[in-house]
Structure formats: structure tokens, C-alpha cells
Design a protein around this motif. Structure first.
Motif, PDB file in Angstrom:
ATOM      1  N   UNK A 159       0.841  -1.176   0.000  1.00 37.31           N
ATOM      2  CA  UNK A 159       0.000   0.000   0.000  1.00 37.31           C
ATOM      3  C   UNK A 159       0.887   1.241   0.000  1.00 37.31           C
ATOM      4  N   UNK A 160       0.645   2.120  -0.925  1.00 39.41           N
ATOM      5  CA  UNK A 160       1.456   3.324  -1.051  1.00 39.41           C
ATOM      6  C   UNK A 160       0.807   4.467  -0.281  1.00 39.41           C
ATOM      7  N   UNK A 161       1.588   5.151   0.550  1.00 38.08           N
ATOM      8  CA  UNK A 161       1.068   6.276   1.317  1.00 38.08           C
ATOM      9  C   UNK A 161       0.908   7.470   0.392  1.00 38.08           C
ATOM     10  N   UNK A 162      -0.138   8.247   0.631  1.00 37.00           N
ATOM     11  CA  UNK A 162      -0.311   9.422  -0.210  1.00 37.00           C
ATOM     12  C   UNK A 162       0.600  10.543   0.299  1.00 37.00           C
ATOM     13  N   UNK A 163       1.061  11.358  -0.635  1.00 40.43           N
ATOM     14  CA  UNK A 163       2.012  12.419  -0.284  1.00 40.43           C
ATOM     15  C   UNK A 163       1.374  13.793  -0.288  1.00 40.43           C
ATOM     16  N   UNK A 164       0.213  13.929  -0.900  1.00 38.82           N
ATOM     17  CA  UNK A 164      -0.499  15.204  -0.908  1.00 38.82           C
ATOM     18  C   UNK A 164      -1.655  15.167   0.078  1.00 38.82           C
ATOM     19  N   UNK A 165      -1.871  16.266   0.714  1.00 40.00           N
ATOM     20  CA  UNK A 165      -2.976  16.397   1.665  1.00 40.00           C
ATOM     21  C   UNK A 165      -4.272  16.621   0.894  1.00 40.00           C
ATOM     22  N   UNK A 166      -5.323  15.949   1.295  1.00 37.90           N
ATOM     23  CA  UNK A 166      -6.636  16.113   0.678  1.00 37.90           C
ATOM     24  C   UNK A 166      -7.288  17.379   1.219  1.00 37.90           C
ATOM     25  N   UNK A 167      -8.168  17.996   0.451  1.00 35.45           N
ATOM     26  CA  UNK A 167      -8.875  19.177   0.947  1.00 35.45           C
ATOM     27  C   UNK A 167      -9.680  18.843   2.208  1.00 35.45           C
ATOM     28  N   UNK A 168      -9.534  19.651   3.231  1.00 30.29           N
ATOM     29  CA  UNK A 168     -10.269  19.457   4.475  1.00 30.29           C
ATOM     30  C   UNK A 168      -9.668  18.434   5.417  1.00 30.29           C
ATOM     31  N   UNK A 169      -8.543  17.826   5.035  1.00 24.98           N
ATOM     32  CA  UNK A 169      -7.957  16.753   5.838  1.00 24.98           C
ATOM     33  C   UNK A 169      -7.488  17.249   7.205  1.00 24.98           C
ATOM     34  N   UNK A 170      -6.844  18.402   7.240  1.00 26.57           N
ATOM     35  CA  UNK A 170      -6.366  18.919   8.528  1.00 26.57           C
ATOM     36  C   UNK A 170      -7.538  19.297   9.426  1.00 26.57           C
ATOM     37  N   UNK A 171      -8.534  19.946   8.865  1.00 24.28           N
ATOM     38  CA  UNK A 171      -9.703  20.336   9.671  1.00 24.28           C
ATOM     39  C   UNK A 171     -10.398  19.106  10.243  1.00 24.28           C
ATOM     40  N   UNK A 172     -10.570  18.073   9.428  1.00 20.89           N
ATOM     41  CA  UNK A 172     -11.217  16.856   9.900  1.00 20.89           C
ATOM     42  C   UNK A 172     -10.376  16.182  10.989  1.00 20.89           C
ATOM     43  N   UNK A 173      -9.072  16.063  10.750  1.00 19.39           N
ATOM     44  CA  UNK A 173      -8.201  15.412  11.731  1.00 19.39           C
ATOM     45  C   UNK A 173      -8.112  16.210  13.026  1.00 19.39           C
ATOM     46  N   UNK A 174      -8.138  17.533  12.938  1.00 21.79           N
ATOM     47  CA  UNK A 174      -8.139  18.363  14.145  1.00 21.79           C
ATOM     48  C   UNK A 174      -9.449  18.191  14.910  1.00 21.79           C
ATOM     49  N   UNK A 175     -10.561  18.112  14.193  1.00 17.22           N
ATOM     50  CA  UNK A 175     -11.859  17.879  14.846  1.00 17.22           C
ATOM     51  C   UNK A 175     -11.872  16.504  15.513  1.00 17.22           C
ATOM     52  N   UNK A 176     -11.318  15.511  14.857  1.00 19.43           N
ATOM     53  CA  UNK A 176     -11.236  14.167  15.429  1.00 19.43           C
ATOM     54  C   UNK A 176     -10.371  14.152  16.686  1.00 19.43           C
ATOM     55  N   UNK A 177      -9.264  14.884  16.650  1.00 21.14           N
ATOM     56  CA  UNK A 177      -8.400  14.986  17.825  1.00 21.14           C
ATOM     57  C   UNK A 177      -9.138  15.692  18.967  1.00 21.14           C
ATOM     58  N   UNK A 178      -9.839  16.777  18.655  1.00 19.88           N
ATOM     59  CA  UNK A 178     -10.610  17.494  19.676  1.00 19.88           C
ATOM     60  C   UNK A 178     -11.701  16.618  20.274  1.00 19.88           C
ATOM     61  N   UNK A 179     -12.399  15.856  19.437  1.00 22.62           N
ATOM     62  CA  UNK A 179     -13.426  14.939  19.923  1.00 22.62           C
ATOM     63  C   UNK A 179     -12.816  13.873  20.815  1.00 22.62           C
ATOM     64  N   UNK A 180     -11.668  13.339  20.433  1.00 22.54           N
ATOM     65  CA  UNK A 180     -10.989  12.317  21.237  1.00 22.54           C
ATOM     66  C   UNK A 180     -10.568  12.876  22.588  1.00 22.54           C
ATOM     67  N   UNK A 181     -10.088  14.109  22.591  1.00 16.00           N
ATOM     68  CA  UNK A 181      -9.709  14.770  23.836  1.00 16.00           C
ATOM     69  C   UNK A 181     -10.930  14.950  24.737  1.00 16.00           C
ATOM     70  N   UNK A 182     -12.038  15.374  24.144  1.00 17.23           N
ATOM     71  CA  UNK A 182     -13.286  15.528  24.896  1.00 17.23           C
ATOM     72  C   UNK A 182     -13.742  14.193  25.477  1.00 17.23           C
ATOM     73  N   UNK A 183     -13.678  13.132  24.675  1.00 19.08           N
ATOM     74  CA  UNK A 183     -14.090  11.811  25.159  1.00 19.08           C
ATOM     75  C   UNK A 183     -13.176  11.320  26.285  1.00 19.08           C
ATOM     76  N   UNK A 184     -11.889  11.611  26.183  1.00 22.98           N
ATOM     77  CA  UNK A 184     -10.970  11.227  27.252  1.00 22.98           C
ATOM     78  C   UNK A 184     -11.342  11.949  28.541  1.00 22.98           C
TER      79      UNK A 184
END
Length: 172
Positions: free
Chosen positions: A1-26
Motif C-alpha cells: 500500500x502506497x502512502x499518499x504524499x499530498x494532503x486532501x482538501x479538508x484533511x487537517x480540519x477533519x483530523x483536528x476535529x477528530x483529535x478534539x473529539x478524542x480529547x473531549x471523550x478522554x
């Protein structure tokens, strides 16, 4: 499986929201009983949310290191928010606003009618058939079988059900 090298549109915002949700759940898991013992009520939720937090942090930091493909808002809009998603978001918003005032039957009928019509590209006969069949099935299962109280709205549902009950009770 080849890792992608370019960031998809909205990827950082989604990952930051996921991190924030995980922090809230913790934090919510910690609120259960703190970390007093491995057998405490909050130990398992804390362990699972800690795994979520670590995994989301790793994914967020990896996405920050990727190169941005450019595209800006138009790239985000075309990949993350295509027209169908925007249209259905508006349909759902209208449904949620009208549900209480119109009631379940009428609001759901209108929502399904417009949604299926949009998906069927204007074929009204099939749209009406699917809408009526869907509403009838959902209503019978939830209101009649499971006796879930649904928002009544402007259709006098209780009076109609009482009349039907009297009609069928009198025919015995």
C-alpha cells in the motif's frame, strides 16, 4: 500500500476535529471515576479514549507534514461538499425545522417526496409510490407496532387512529 504524499482538501480540519473529539471523550471518561484503579468504572472508557487520542494525534501530525495540493475552497467544495451533499443538508435542515409544527407524517412525507424526487431526477410517479410506501411502513412499524409517540403536528393522528380502532372494534 502506497502512502499518499499530498494532503486532501479538508484533511487537517477533519483530523483536528477528530483529535478534539478524542480529547473531549478522554475528559468525559476521566469524569466517570478518575483513574483511581484499573478496575474502576472509568478505566476501560479511559483506555479506549486514550487510544483514540493517541491515534488521532498521530494522524493529525502526519497530515500536517503532507504537502498541500492547492485548490483552496474550490477543491474542498468539490471533494468534500459536492452539490448533492449541500442539497441534502438543506433538505435535512428544513425537515428538522418543520418536524414539530407539521408533525411526523406530513414533514416526513414532504422530506421523502422532495428527496426521492431529487434523486430520481424528477420521475414523480415512482417518487410518490416510494414515498407513500416508505411513510406507511415506517408509521406502521414505529407508531402502531412499537407505539412510539411521534410529533403529531397538523394532522389529527390520534383522532384518526381512534376512529380506525372504533371502526374495526365495531366490525367484530
Amino acid at each position: 500500500m502506497q502512502a499518499h504524499t499530498n494532503r486532501r482538501p479538508g484533511e487537517i480540519a477533519f483530523n483536528a476535529a477528530l483529535f478534539g473529539f478524542s480529547l473531549f471523550m478522554f475528559w468525559q471518561a476521566y469524569q466517570i471515576s478518575g483513574f483511581s484503579a484499573l478496575s474502576s468504572a472509568g478505566a476501560f472508557p479511559m483506555a479506549m479514549s486514550a487510544i483514540m487520542l493517541i491515534a488521532s494525534a498521530v494522524v493529525l501530525f502526519r497530515s500536517l507534514r503532507l504537502t498541500s495540493p492547492g485548490g483552496g475552497w474550490s477543491g474542498f467544495r468539490s471533494e468534500v461538499l459536492p452539490p448533492a451533499v449541500m442539497v441534502f443538508s438543506l433538505f435535512i435542515l428544513a425537515y428538522s425545522i418543520t418536524l414539530k409544527s407539521l408533525g411526523f407524517l406530513l414533514a416526513s412525507f414532504l422530506f421523502l417526496l422532495v428527496s426521492i424526487w431529487y434523486l430520481e431526477r424528477g420521475r414523480i410517479g415512482r417518487t410518490l409510490l416510494l414515498t407513500v410506501a416508505s411513510i406507511t411502513g415506517v408509521y406502521v412499524i414505529f407508531r402502531v407496532v412499537f407505539q412510539v409517540v411521534l410529533p403529531e403536528g397538523i394532522i389529527p393522528e390520534r383522532a384518526i387512529l381512534a376512529a380506525l380502532g372504533d371502526f374495526f372494534a365495531g366490525s367484530k
